[in-house]
Scaffold this motif. Structure first.
Motif, PDB file in Angstrom:
ATOM      1  N   SER A 141     -49.002  27.571  12.725  1.00 12.39           N
ATOM      2  CA  SER A 141     -49.112  26.171  12.286  1.00 12.39           C
ATOM      3  C   SER A 141     -50.141  26.045  11.168  1.00 12.39           C
ATOM      4  O   SER A 141     -49.964  25.251  10.234  1.00 12.39           O
ATOM      5  CB  SER A 141     -49.482  25.265  13.465  1.00 12.39           C
ATOM      6  N   HIS A 142     -51.220  26.819  11.267  1.00 10.55           N
ATOM      7  CA  HIS A 142     -52.243  26.793  10.224  1.00 10.55           C
ATOM      8  C   HIS A 142     -51.665  27.266   8.893  1.00 10.55           C
ATOM      9  O   HIS A 142     -51.878  26.633   7.847  1.00 10.55           O
ATOM     10  CB  HIS A 142     -53.412  27.681  10.638  1.00 10.55           C
ATOM     11  N   PHE A 154     -59.052  25.644  -3.468  1.00  9.94           N
ATOM     12  CA  PHE A 154     -60.196  24.969  -4.095  1.00  9.94           C
ATOM     13  C   PHE A 154     -61.363  24.820  -3.126  1.00  9.94           C
ATOM     14  O   PHE A 154     -62.487  25.246  -3.405  1.00  9.94           O
ATOM     15  CB  PHE A 154     -59.759  23.611  -4.630  1.00  9.94           C
ATOM     16  N   HIS A 155     -61.113  24.218  -1.969  1.00  5.22           N
ATOM     17  CA  HIS A 155     -62.243  23.968  -1.068  1.00  5.22           C
ATOM     18  C   HIS A 155     -62.682  25.234  -0.327  1.00  5.22           C
ATOM     19  O   HIS A 155     -63.850  25.375   0.041  1.00  5.22           O
ATOM     20  CB  HIS A 155     -61.932  22.827  -0.090  1.00  5.22           C
ATOM     21  N   SER A 156     -61.766  26.198  -0.137  1.00  2.00           N
ATOM     22  CA  SER A 156     -62.141  27.439   0.543  1.00  2.00           C
ATOM     23  C   SER A 156     -63.070  28.290  -0.303  1.00  2.00           C
ATOM     24  O   SER A 156     -63.837  29.102   0.231  1.00  2.00           O
ATOM     25  CB  SER A 156     -60.897  28.250   0.906  1.00  2.00           C
ATOM     26  N   ASP A 206     -58.854  33.483   7.684  1.00  2.00           N
ATOM     27  CA  ASP A 206     -58.833  32.628   6.495  1.00  2.00           C
ATOM     28  C   ASP A 206     -58.756  33.441   5.204  1.00  2.00           C
ATOM     29  O   ASP A 206     -58.072  33.049   4.245  1.00  2.00           O
ATOM     30  CB  ASP A 206     -60.077  31.731   6.458  1.00  2.00           C
ATOM     31  N   GLU A 207     -59.476  34.559   5.162  1.00  2.00           N
ATOM     32  CA  GLU A 207     -59.440  35.392   3.956  1.00  2.00           C
ATOM     33  C   GLU A 207     -58.056  35.980   3.739  1.00  2.00           C
ATOM     34  O   GLU A 207     -57.563  36.044   2.600  1.00  2.00           O
ATOM     35  CB  GLU A 207     -60.483  36.509   4.048  1.00  2.00           C
ATOM     36  N   VAL A 216     -50.417  38.999   8.341  1.00  3.77           N
ATOM     37  CA  VAL A 216     -51.615  38.175   8.542  1.00  3.77           C
ATOM     38  C   VAL A 216     -51.753  37.809  10.017  1.00  3.77           C
ATOM     39  O   VAL A 216     -52.832  37.930  10.618  1.00  3.77           O
ATOM     40  CB  VAL A 216     -51.549  36.895   7.686  1.00  3.77           C
ATOM     41  N   ILE A 217     -50.649  37.373  10.612  1.00  2.00           N
ATOM     42  CA  ILE A 217     -50.681  36.953  12.013  1.00  2.00           C
ATOM     43  C   ILE A 217     -50.918  38.148  12.934  1.00  2.00           C
ATOM     44  O   ILE A 217     -51.761  38.091  13.847  1.00  2.00           O
ATOM     45  CB  ILE A 217     -49.375  36.219  12.374  1.00  2.00           C
TER      46      ILE A 217
END
Length: 217
Positions: A106-107, A120-122, A170-171, A187-188
């Motif tokens: 979901s993320h 941008f915000h990360s 997140d990375e 990734v998962i």
């Protein structure tokens, strides 16, 4: 004697004005949300937002004072939606591992829909208020994940360890969303495999309340 009739403009009822204000504000936020999710913050200007919202340029400043303040409102809305998606994913039926997989999926789905904003915000973009919004969302995610394993009041060492694991995830997501050769499934799978190991190492940090997740087979 002829009577003189003066034509007066009827005042708009206060409730009508309030509804119009709410609608204009909503249109601006919706337009900004769509633009910020697809285009880097620095490449979006107020004229674009006003044009997309179908409102006068000055209304954007009237309601939000600046583009940065409008971005804060958009970011809070995005963080609230992400928190809701995380909760819904963890409320599904199945084992904790199945639910954690749903959380990660979901993320990634949410990130894919707002990739420009996420990058941008990360990478530290935006005001301190923006970073505060996403830090709060991150802590919410940490507590939701630990509650999944029965830890409702985690120790700070356990929070730190879980944050480190979430940072790893997140990375990988950042690389994936920018089109790097990192597959979604990879990734998962990598994040799921690492989680039990991080929980074991959390005890080294002094987290006696660290859960014991099952290693993925």
């Amino acid at each position: 004697m002829l009577g003189i009739h003066v034509r007066t403009r009827r005042a708009m009822p206060p409730e009508t004005r309030k509804n119009d204000n709410r609608e204009s504000r909503r249109q601006i936020v919706d337009a900004a949300t769509e633009l910020f999710t697809k285009t880097p913050f620095s490449d979006v200007n107020v004229e674009d937002i006003a044009r997309s919202a179908g409102v006068a340029h000055g209304l954007v400043f009237h309601y939000f004072k600046s583009k940065a303040r409008l971005y804060e409102v958009v970011s809070q809305g995005a963080a609230d939606r992400l928190d809701r998606l995380h909760r819904e994913a963890l409320q599904r039926s199945g084992t904790p591992e199945v639910k954690l997989t749903a959380f990660l999926e979901s993320h990634m789905m949410a990130v894919e829909q707002r990739r420009a904003d996420y990058v941008f915000h990360s990478r530290g973009g935006g005001s301190p208020a923006i970073q505060t919004i996403w830090e709060r969302s991150r802590r919410n995610a940490i507590h939701l994940i630990l509650e999944l394993y029965g830890v409702e009041a985690p120790s700070e060492p356990l929070v730190v360890a879980t944050r480190a694991w979430l940072g790893f995830f997140d990375e990988l997501v950042l690389e994936w969303v920018q089109g790097r050769p990192v597959p979604r499934e990879g990734v998962i799978a990598a994040s799921l495999s690492l989680f039990p190991a991080v929980m074991r190492q959390a005890r080294v940090l002094g987290a006696e309340d660290a859960p014991t997740p099952r290693d993925p087979s």
